[in-house]
Design an enzyme around this catalytic site. Structure first.
Site, mmCIF file in Angstrom:
data_model
loop_
_atom_site.group_PDB
_atom_site.id
_atom_site.type_symbol
_atom_site.label_atom_id
_atom_site.label_comp_id
_atom_site.label_asym_id
_atom_site.label_seq_id
_atom_site.Cartn_x
_atom_site.Cartn_y
_atom_site.Cartn_z
ATOM 1 N N ASP A 177 0.849 -1.190 0.000
ATOM 2 C CA ASP A 177 0.000 0.000 0.000
ATOM 3 C C ASP A 177 0.885 1.240 0.000
ATOM 4 O OD1 ASP A 177 -1.692 -2.124 0.571
ATOM 5 O OD2 ASP A 177 -2.968 -0.948 1.912
ATOM 6 N N LYS B 57 -7.077 3.088 -3.081
ATOM 7 C CA LYS B 57 -7.478 3.034 -1.674
ATOM 8 C C LYS B 57 -7.747 4.443 -1.175
ATOM 9 C CE LYS B 57 -5.225 1.767 2.728
ATOM 10 N NZ LYS B 57 -4.090 1.094 3.355
ATOM 11 N N LYS C 116 -10.291 -0.233 -2.308
ATOM 12 C CA LYS C 116 -10.143 -0.471 -0.870
ATOM 13 C C LYS C 116 -10.455 0.781 -0.068
ATOM 14 C CE LYS C 116 -6.763 -1.647 2.717
ATOM 15 N NZ LYS C 116 -5.383 -2.016 3.049
#
Lengths: 305, 254
Positions: A142, A205, A241
């Site tokens: 991430d 995300k 996400k």
């Protein structure tokens, strides 16, 4: 930095987002009532889509180990068999410990990298960190988008950075954190999503969880619509996400409804939809136990998390 | 005179969530501070004396004298339990004689989230007499009010609102206990239940439903309004059912 540094990329033209309509649509999607079997199915699905997260300065190897145990067997004392979560999400120094704990299981190791949460570091250092966590065995990485560059309009720079981070991540899944709480407008979210997707993000995300507001329904909706339009244009399926601030099962189910409505069944899988959360898992278990026993359950019977 | 909410299973669930959230913070306040807040409740009640007296007369059908008497005792009782806040642990905690080289002591700690079916009689004083000993030790409480004057309990909620009790420590539900008892007994996040004036049936339901999660149960007979005013309707032993004793063995050298 001027755009001449990156001649082959031009910032995309994205449609403007109607803010009122986005809020309205997100509100409407939050009113669906999901009960009994559908609820149980949704809750179990949510467990498999969970990135069980611990991103604290106070994290220790012990805490990461117990988190991994919880990821593998969310409710060891229940006679019910619950699925394991999608991934555990940790800081770079904890990747090896997590890797060891979940070795040979379905649970992935996700690591934040690229100087999470601010991303305020030279690109070389951020790329270096991504390589390090990749080599340490992270399945998913991430990374944070450079908001500084984005907000000052250096979109080519943002694109170039994410592209380099994507190359550095190798086979690992790359999730790009936009930190929507710092982007101010839905138009900016839409643009940032498109740039991240163009640059090779496997997932986009919402947030680091360190800034409020973190994930919200309308922001997620805007991102999902970007993914949808990209899919319609290119046939490529990018994952989503939302992370941060999703603490209870009811809210999580609403996200699931939204994914289903915007993107359809193809995205209702842990490969394309994840939720980043730490305390959500216990609430999912509470609700599942309630459905099973017909009685409201207590956190006392669950491990910390 | 008014339409009163009839609490459902989900109202009770929400109340327990709020109580659970608030309980730890409440318990971690200093005993003195909890005492101050209970004292403040008394003061707030005093300042609304007039309104409460009128309501007792009009809604419950009390005479003037009786209404004044109930108010006097309700205020005094809050103050009385307020005084216990920082004395309770000394009186009920113990230093235990043990045969090993340990300093061994037991201290009371709050049980946690308590659900209380409050009395049918004395709509003001009965409620106060049940609530005060539960919250003073650091528990959070969900009060279930089923009587002919439920508006009184809502006025008490107003008193609470202005007396610095943190949100969620005291929750008031008006409704039929026959509808709620099964859910109250079965809720696994309820640590203890007080039931005043339980029917034989209610007792059985609570005992059966509560057995699975080993919920502490305290049953007390209801009293008349006059009996609630008596001094034996207040006692430190009304606090003890809702505490757990923690015993610590502390090694000492010889």
């Amino acid at each position: 930095m001027s755009s001449t540094d990156e001649p082959d990329y031009r910032p995309p033209q994205v449609p403007t987002v109607d803010e009122v309509a986005a809020n309205e649509r997100a509100d409407r999607l939050a009113t669906r009532s999901i009960k009994t079997e559908a609820k149980v199915q949704g809750l179990r699905m949510l467990i498999t889509m969970l990135d069980l997260t611990t991103l604290e300065g106070a994290d220790t190897p012990g805490k990461v180990r117990s988190l991994c145990q919880k990821a593998l067997t969310p409710a060891p004392h229940s006679d019910q068999d619950y699925p394991s979560v999608g991934a555990v999400c940790v800081y770079p120094p904890m990747v090896e410990i997590a890797r060891e704990q979940v070795a040979g299981t379905d649970v992935n190791v996700a690591s934040v990298a690229s100087y999470f949460p601010s991303g305020q570091a030279a690109l070389e250092e951020r790329v270096e960190e991504v390589k390090r966590v990749r080599d340490a065995g992270a399945d998913e990485i991430d990374v944070v988008m450079n908001r500084n560059a984005f907000l000052s309009g250096r979109y080519e720079r943002v694109h170039e950075e994410i592209r380099e981070l994507a190359v550095a991540s190798g086979d690992a899944h790359l999730k790009v954190i936009l930190e929507t709480g710092e982007l101010e407008t839905y138009d900016a979210v839409r643009l940032a999503s498109q740039i991240a997707i163009d640059a090779g993000a496997d997932f986009i995300k919402t947030s680091t969880g360190k800034i409020k507001p973190a994930a919200t329904m309308p922001v997620t909706l805007v991102m999902l619509e970007t993914i949808r339009d990209h899919y319609l244009d290119t046939g490529q399926k990018v994952g989503m996400k939302p992370a941060g601030g999703i603490r209870d099962a009811k809210t999580a189910l609403r996200y699931l409804v939204m994914v289903k409505e915007v993107l359809g069944d193809d995205w209702l899988t842990a490969d394309r939809f994840r939720i980043g959360a730490s305390s959500l898992l216990n609430d999912l278990l509470l609700q599942l136990e309630k459905e099973r026993q017909g009685r409201y359950h207590s956190k006392r019977y669950l491990s910390l998390g | 005179m008014a339409n009163i909410c009839r609490a459902s299973r989900k109202d009770f669930r929400d109340a327990v969530v709020a109580a659970r959230e608030a309980q730890e913070g409440w318990a971690s306040r200093s005993a003195f501070n909890r005492g101050q807040i209970l004292y403040r409740m008394g003061e707030m009640l005093e300042s609304r004396r007039q309104a409460f007296a009128e309501e007792l007369i009009e809604v419950v059908g009390y005479g003037r004298e009786e209404a004044e008497a109930e108010l006097d005792v309700a205020i005094d009782r809050l103050l009385w339990y307020a005084g216990w806040s920082d004395k309770f642990a000394q009186v009920f905690g113990t230093v235990n004689p043990v045969a090993t080289s340990h300093f061994d002591f037991s201290v009371p700690e709050p049980t946690g989230v308590v659900a209380a079916f409050v009395p049918e009689h004395a709509p003001l004083l009965g409620l106060v007499s049940c609530m005060a000993p539960i919250v003073v030790t650091g528990n959070a409480v969900v009060l279930i009010v089923d009587n002919d004057a439920p508006t009184l309990s809502l006025d008490v909620a107003e008193v609470l609102e202005t007396s610095d009790v943190p949100g969620g420590v005291v929750n008031v539900l008006t409704g039929h206990r026959t509808e709620l008892r099964e859910h109250v007994g079965g809720h696994r996040d309820v640590d203890a239940i007080l039931s005043v004036g339980a029917s034989a049936e209610e007792r059985t339901v609570l005992e059966t439903e509560g057995a699975d999660s080993v919920t502490r149960l305290e049953f007390r007979p209801d009293r008349t309004a006059a009996e609630w005013r008596l001094e034996d309707s207040q006692s430190p032993y009304w606090m003890t059912p809702f505490v757990e004793f923690k015993t610590t063995w502390h090694p000492v050298g010889r």
